[in-house]
Enzyme design. Structure first.
Site, PDB file in Angstrom:
ATOM      1  N   ASP A 293      -1.217  -1.585   4.818  1.00 31.39           N
ATOM      2  CA  ASP A 293      -1.289  -0.504   5.799  1.00 31.39           C
ATOM      3  C   ASP A 293      -2.479  -0.719   6.735  1.00 31.39           C
ATOM      4  O   ASP A 293      -3.623  -0.544   6.328  1.00 31.39           O
ATOM      5  CB  ASP A 293      -1.421   0.829   5.063  1.00 31.39           C
ATOM      6  CG  ASP A 293      -1.359   2.024   5.987  1.00 31.39           C
ATOM      7  OD1 ASP A 293      -1.365   1.845   7.222  1.00 31.39           O
ATOM      8  OD2 ASP A 293      -1.303   3.155   5.471  1.00 31.39           O
TER       9      ASP A 293
ATOM     10  N   ASP B 199      -4.894  -6.622  -7.492  1.00 30.65           N
ATOM     11  CA  ASP B 199      -5.001  -7.588  -6.392  1.00 30.65           C
ATOM     12  C   ASP B 199      -5.769  -8.823  -6.846  1.00 30.65           C
ATOM     13  O   ASP B 199      -5.412  -9.955  -6.514  1.00 30.65           O
ATOM     14  CB  ASP B 199      -5.704  -6.960  -5.181  1.00 30.65           C
ATOM     15  CG  ASP B 199      -4.911  -5.825  -4.561  1.00 30.65           C
ATOM     16  OD1 ASP B 199      -3.669  -5.877  -4.594  1.00 30.65           O
ATOM     17  OD2 ASP B 199      -5.538  -4.886  -4.039  1.00 30.65           O
TER      18      ASP B 199
ATOM     19  N   ARG C 193      -7.265 -13.947   1.530  1.00 30.96           N
ATOM     20  CA  ARG C 193      -8.042 -15.175   1.714  1.00 30.96           C
ATOM     21  C   ARG C 193      -7.520 -16.285   0.802  1.00 30.96           C
ATOM     22  O   ARG C 193      -7.338 -17.428   1.227  1.00 30.96           O
ATOM     23  CB  ARG C 193      -9.520 -14.912   1.423  1.00 30.96           C
ATOM     24  CG  ARG C 193     -10.392 -16.144   1.526  1.00 30.96           C
ATOM     25  CD  ARG C 193     -11.834 -15.860   1.068  1.00 30.96           C
ATOM     26  NE  ARG C 193     -12.553 -17.100   0.933  1.00 30.96           N
ATOM     27  CZ  ARG C 193     -12.512 -17.891  -0.139  1.00 30.96           C
ATOM     28  NH1 ARG C 193     -11.794 -17.565  -1.187  1.00 30.96           N
ATOM     29  NH2 ARG C 193     -13.196 -19.011  -0.164  1.00 30.96           N
TER      30      ARG C 193
ATOM     31  N   HIS D 237     -10.343  -0.368  -2.006  1.00 34.03           N
ATOM     32  CA  HIS D 237     -10.483  -1.710  -2.578  1.00 34.03           C
ATOM     33  C   HIS D 237     -10.257  -2.779  -1.507  1.00 34.03           C
ATOM     34  O   HIS D 237      -9.729  -3.850  -1.775  1.00 34.03           O
ATOM     35  CB  HIS D 237      -9.513  -1.881  -3.752  1.00 34.03           C
ATOM     36  CG  HIS D 237      -8.066  -1.774  -3.367  1.00 34.03           C
ATOM     37  ND1 HIS D 237      -7.519  -0.647  -2.816  1.00 34.03           N
ATOM     38  CD2 HIS D 237      -7.063  -2.670  -3.449  1.00 34.03           C
ATOM     39  CE1 HIS D 237      -6.238  -0.856  -2.568  1.00 34.03           C
ATOM     40  NE2 HIS D 237      -5.938  -2.075  -2.944  1.00 34.03           N
TER      41      HIS D 237
ATOM     42  N   HIS E 259       0.851  -1.182   0.000  1.00 32.31           N
ATOM     43  CA  HIS E 259       0.000   0.000   0.000  1.00 32.31           C
ATOM     44  C   HIS E 259       0.893   1.240   0.000  1.00 32.31           C
ATOM     45  O   HIS E 259       2.080   1.167   0.337  1.00 32.31           O
ATOM     46  CB  HIS E 259      -0.916  -0.008   1.222  1.00 32.31           C
ATOM     47  CG  HIS E 259      -2.029  -0.999   1.107  1.00 32.31           C
ATOM     48  ND1 HIS E 259      -2.640  -1.561   2.192  1.00 32.31           N
ATOM     49  CD2 HIS E 259      -2.639  -1.533   0.015  1.00 32.31           C
ATOM     50  CE1 HIS E 259      -3.584  -2.388   1.784  1.00 32.31           C
ATOM     51  NE2 HIS E 259      -3.596  -2.397   0.470  1.00 32.31           N
TER      52      HIS E 259
ATOM     53  N   SER F 216      -2.701  -1.817 -11.283  1.00 29.49           N
ATOM     54  CA  SER F 216      -2.676  -1.254  -9.940  1.00 29.49           C
ATOM     55  C   SER F 216      -3.708  -1.990  -9.086  1.00 29.49           C
ATOM     56  O   SER F 216      -4.756  -2.413  -9.599  1.00 29.49           O
ATOM     57  CB  SER F 216      -3.003   0.239 -10.019  1.00 29.49           C
ATOM     58  OG  SER F 216      -3.090   0.790  -8.734  1.00 29.49           O
ATOM     59  N   GLY F 217      -3.422  -2.141  -7.801  1.00 33.12           N
ATOM     60  CA  GLY F 217      -4.324  -2.880  -6.913  1.00 33.12           C
ATOM     61  C   GLY F 217      -5.787  -2.467  -7.014  1.00 33.12           C
ATOM     62  O   GLY F 217      -6.657  -3.309  -7.258  1.00 33.12           O
TER      63      GLY F 217
ATOM     64  N   ASP G 291     -10.999  -6.356  -2.205  1.00 34.08           N
ATOM     65  CA  ASP G 291     -10.025  -7.036  -3.066  1.00 34.08           C
ATOM     66  C   ASP G 291      -8.817  -7.494  -2.254  1.00 34.08           C
ATOM     67  O   ASP G 291      -8.281  -8.584  -2.469  1.00 34.08           O
ATOM     68  CB  ASP G 291      -9.552  -6.114  -4.197  1.00 34.08           C
ATOM     69  CG  ASP G 291     -10.689  -5.660  -5.094  1.00 34.08           C
ATOM     70  OD1 ASP G 291     -11.690  -6.394  -5.203  1.00 34.08           O
ATOM     71  OD2 ASP G 291     -10.578  -4.570  -5.675  1.00 34.08           O
TER      72      ASP G 291
END
Length: 157
Positions: free
Chosen positions: A97, A77, A113, A104, A12, A71-72, A107
């Site tokens: 963070d 992600d 998970r 997001h 992050h 990008s995430g 995500d």
């Protein structure tokens, strides 16, 4: 898991400097593996590695391009999560963070998970990442215990 690992690196915004320092300090180990990253993090990591390679060309530093996802927040992600479910990621280093809400967040949670579901070694901070890459399993072949999902996939509905 082969000797050469596919390592996903994610950070992050408030953690990117720490991840870059981690990669810089451990370039001699990480350069023997393949790095995959979300977009912004991947660009920063690749730039830093290229600078080190140029500075230390006579010391045998190698440059391997970072395989960059989006990008995430734009799907990166989720791309990494898909790669985990397909068996294409061996290790996840994700400096996230805990003090900053993320737009997001779902995500991020899904990525973490899947890392747990598929038993992927995961580091969420610098100390854990240092422990992970200093493990004797990191440099050699490793047989990760895979979960049998047949009771789920073959359940009667």
């Amino acid at each position: 898991m082969s000797k050469v690992k596919n390592i996903a690196v994610v950070a992050h915004d408030n953690c990117k400097k720490e991840l870059l320092d981690f990669v810089d300090c451990n370039h001699n180990i990480l350069s023997r593996h393949n790095l995959v990253a979300t977009g912004t993090t991947g660009g920063l990591v690749e730039k830093m590695i290229m600078e080190r390679v140029e500075q230390k060309a006579d010391e045998g530093y190698e440059f391997k391009p970072v395989n960059r996802m989006k990008s995430g927040p734009l799907g990166g992600d989720q791309q990494l999560g898909a790669m985990i479910s397909e068996g294409k990621i061996d290790v996840l280093i994700f400096f996230w963070d805990p003090m900053q809400p993320q737009p997001h967040d779902v995500d991020v949670k899904a990525l973490l998970r899947l890392a747990v579901l598929y038993n992927i070694p995961t580091a969420s901070n610098r100390s854990t990442a240092e422990f992970l890459i200093s493990s004797p399993f990191f440099e050699g072949e490793f047989q990760r215990k895979e979960t049998d999902f047949s009771s789920y996939t073959q359940r009667k509905l």
